[in-house]
Design an enzyme around this catalytic site. Sequence first.
Site, PDB file in Angstrom:
ATOM      1  N   ASP A 142      14.339  19.971  16.513  1.00  0.00           N
ATOM      2  CA  ASP A 142      12.714  18.660  16.964  1.00  0.00           C
ATOM      3  C   ASP A 142      14.830  17.534  17.971  1.00  0.00           C
ATOM      4  O   ASP A 142      15.335  17.755  17.716  1.00  0.00           O
ATOM      5  CB  ASP A 142      12.944  17.624  14.936  1.00  0.00           C
ATOM      6  CG  ASP A 142      12.190  17.877  15.322  1.00  0.00           C
ATOM      7  OD1 ASP A 142      11.342  17.119  16.435  1.00  0.00           O
ATOM      8  OD2 ASP A 142      11.329  16.915  14.580  1.00  0.00           O
ATOM      9  N   ASP A 188       6.954  23.407   8.819  1.00  0.00           N
ATOM     10  CA  ASP A 188       9.077  23.149   8.707  1.00  0.00           C
ATOM     11  C   ASP A 188       8.488  22.162   7.496  1.00  0.00           C
ATOM     12  O   ASP A 188       7.330  21.168   7.587  1.00  0.00           O
ATOM     13  CB  ASP A 188       9.722  22.631   9.293  1.00  0.00           C
ATOM     14  CG  ASP A 188       9.587  21.459  10.271  1.00  0.00           C
ATOM     15  OD1 ASP A 188       8.752  20.878  10.618  1.00  0.00           O
ATOM     16  OD2 ASP A 188      10.415  19.956   9.402  1.00  0.00           O
ATOM     17  N   CYS A 243       8.290  36.125  -8.891  1.00  0.00           N
ATOM     18  CA  CYS A 243       9.272  36.257  -7.715  1.00  0.00           C
ATOM     19  C   CYS A 243      10.286  37.146  -7.722  1.00  0.00           C
ATOM     20  O   CYS A 243      11.038  37.875  -8.601  1.00  0.00           O
ATOM     21  CB  CYS A 243       9.937  34.675  -7.767  1.00  0.00           C
ATOM     22  SG  CYS A 243      11.079  34.482  -6.429  1.00  0.00           S
ATOM     23  N   CYS A 260      13.203  36.970  -6.249  1.00  0.00           N
ATOM     24  CA  CYS A 260      13.846  36.255  -5.166  1.00  0.00           C
ATOM     25  C   CYS A 260      15.056  36.373  -6.973  1.00  0.00           C
ATOM     26  O   CYS A 260      14.805  37.118  -7.243  1.00  0.00           O
ATOM     27  CB  CYS A 260      14.300  35.431  -4.963  1.00  0.00           C
ATOM     28  SG  CYS A 260      14.447  33.966  -6.621  1.00  0.00           S
ATOM     29  N   CYS A 296      15.167  34.848  -9.421  1.00  0.00           N
ATOM     30  CA  CYS A 296      14.195  34.753 -10.801  1.00  0.00           C
ATOM     31  C   CYS A 296      14.485  36.392 -11.370  1.00  0.00           C
ATOM     32  O   CYS A 296      14.449  36.767 -12.293  1.00  0.00           O
ATOM     33  CB  CYS A 296      13.181  35.186 -10.368  1.00  0.00           C
ATOM     34  SG  CYS A 296      12.267  33.617  -9.322  1.00  0.00           S
ATOM     35  N   HIS A 330      14.849  29.911  -4.344  1.00  0.00           N
ATOM     36  CA  HIS A 330      13.728  30.806  -4.931  1.00  0.00           C
ATOM     37  C   HIS A 330      13.073  29.304  -4.164  1.00  0.00           C
ATOM     38  O   HIS A 330      11.801  30.165  -3.742  1.00  0.00           O
ATOM     39  CB  HIS A 330      13.641  30.255  -6.143  1.00  0.00           C
ATOM     40  CG  HIS A 330      12.243  29.955  -7.411  1.00  0.00           C
ATOM     41  ND1 HIS A 330      11.889  31.344  -7.060  1.00  0.00           N
ATOM     42  CD2 HIS A 330      11.319  29.127  -6.859  1.00  0.00           C
ATOM     43  CE1 HIS A 330      10.501  31.230  -7.676  1.00  0.00           C
ATOM     44  NE2 HIS A 330      10.006  29.482  -7.636  1.00  0.00           N
TER      45      HIS A 330
HETATM   46  N1  PRF Z   1       7.626  13.997  15.748  1.00  0.00           N
HETATM   47  C1  PRF Z   1       9.154  14.725  15.616  1.00  0.00           C
HETATM   48  N2  PRF Z   1       9.092  15.016  14.758  1.00  0.00           N
HETATM   49  C2  PRF Z   1       8.295  15.085  13.329  1.00  0.00           C
HETATM   50  C3  PRF Z   1       7.584  15.017  12.968  1.00  0.00           C
HETATM   51  C4  PRF Z   1       7.199  14.147  14.482  1.00  0.00           C
HETATM   52  O1  PRF Z   1       6.131  13.225  14.837  1.00  0.00           O
HETATM   53  C5  PRF Z   1       7.005  14.871  12.016  1.00  0.00           C
HETATM   54  C6  PRF Z   1       5.851  13.881  11.541  1.00  0.00           C
HETATM   55  N3  PRF Z   1       5.685  15.056  10.352  1.00  0.00           N
HETATM   56  C7  PRF Z   1       7.889  14.872  11.198  1.00  0.00           C
HETATM   57  N4  PRF Z   1       8.936  16.020  12.105  1.00  0.00           N
HETATM   58  N5  PRF Z   1       9.713  14.823  16.588  1.00  0.00           N
HETATM   59 ZN    ZN Z   2      12.258  33.228  -7.805  1.00  0.00          ZN
END
Ligand code: PRF
Ligand code: ZN
Length: 371
Positions: A93, A266, A304, A306, A309, A335
């Site tokens: 990110d 994510d 599950c 894993c 579990c 888990h």
């Molecule tokens: N921008 C960036 N990372 C993020 C978000 C976003 O708007 C969000 C919003 N759910 C989570 N992670 N760069």
């Molecule tokens: Zn599990």
Amino acid sequence: MNFSYKTTHIDKNSGARTGELLTPHGVIKTPIFMPVGTQATVKSLTPEDLEKIGAQIILSNTYHLHLRPGEEIIKKAGGLHKFMNWKKPILTDSGGFQVFSLSKLRKVSDDGVEFKSHLDGSKLFMSPEKCMQIQQDLGTDIIMALDVCSDLGTSYVQAEKDLEVTTKWLKRCFEAQTNEHQMLFPIIQGSMYKDLRQKSVKDMLPYIKCGVAIGGIAIGEAKKTTYDILDVLNPILPTSVPRYLMGAGSPDLLIEGVLRGVDMFDCVMATRISRHGTAWTSGGKVVVKNALYKEDFSSLDPECDCETCKNYTKAYLRHLINTEEMLGARLLSIHNLRFLLKLMEDIRDAINKDRFLEFREEFYKKYNNKG
Ligand code: PRF
Ligand code: ZN
């Protein structure tokens, strides 16, 4: 360029799709959930653990790694993959969101964002160029453009300004990128305003080359609002690239996201609720701490596969969480992440058999039966 995306199947009844995304570190089968390793570690798990539970790609954060240990050190180590010994794909990110959620002072201008480190309060500056430079030094497979995520409840006028800055920054990210082996994903913004979302897609289209992210939702708004925004975007986003819904990772959001054309997800929730002693199971949410499980020597989720579990009881997990033993968070993380990764495997399988809608019904029926 050694990356590409191809759709492998479209469910005849729901329109949900499976696909394959080729990255420099291997192929990812989509739709996929990406475990979060903010500080170059998915909390309490080794890369070997992650491989075992079926993780195909993980996410890390430019903001955190820039502050500590700094991208120079990771570059010297040979990149983030080598530094942390994870051999499969990594997405980073951009830091946009983390600056806004973690740092105190934050001043946005066309140039970039000025912010104070959440660690020592020192003043720092992130420009689109700097953001690209850091992610290049980290050497990750998928890199995100620097964006402004409007707060929940932002006015139309402010959301429009935030979007304008995000689009300007995107152009500069695009121009600053020099490593053609990294996939740059633009981030659609526009808060909860449908026309701004449409404008965002239109303005960003020339920069959507290998993937696109949906930011600014899953930030605490009503679920209906999240779904409405996805419904606006689904028919207008290009189908030739994967779509990534940022920060969404509860079981229902994964299912509803896939139904609305999302390929990648994510969220820190899986590992965060683990540390607090909560588990997602095929029969619904289980609060392991509950006195109900004091003498419950059955496994967390009999469906599950894993290690947690297979080998441990609810009574033991409850004890570990109540005594704040590290192993409790670790076993629950194994888990909960396996639960989401298995859910995505089952979703892909259901799509490939044109039975995603039935799968969705069956999942909710079992998951919600506890009330
Ligand atoms: N921008 C960036 N990372 C993020 C978000 C976003 O708007 C969000 C919003 N759910 C989570 N992670 N760069
Ligand atoms: Zn599990």
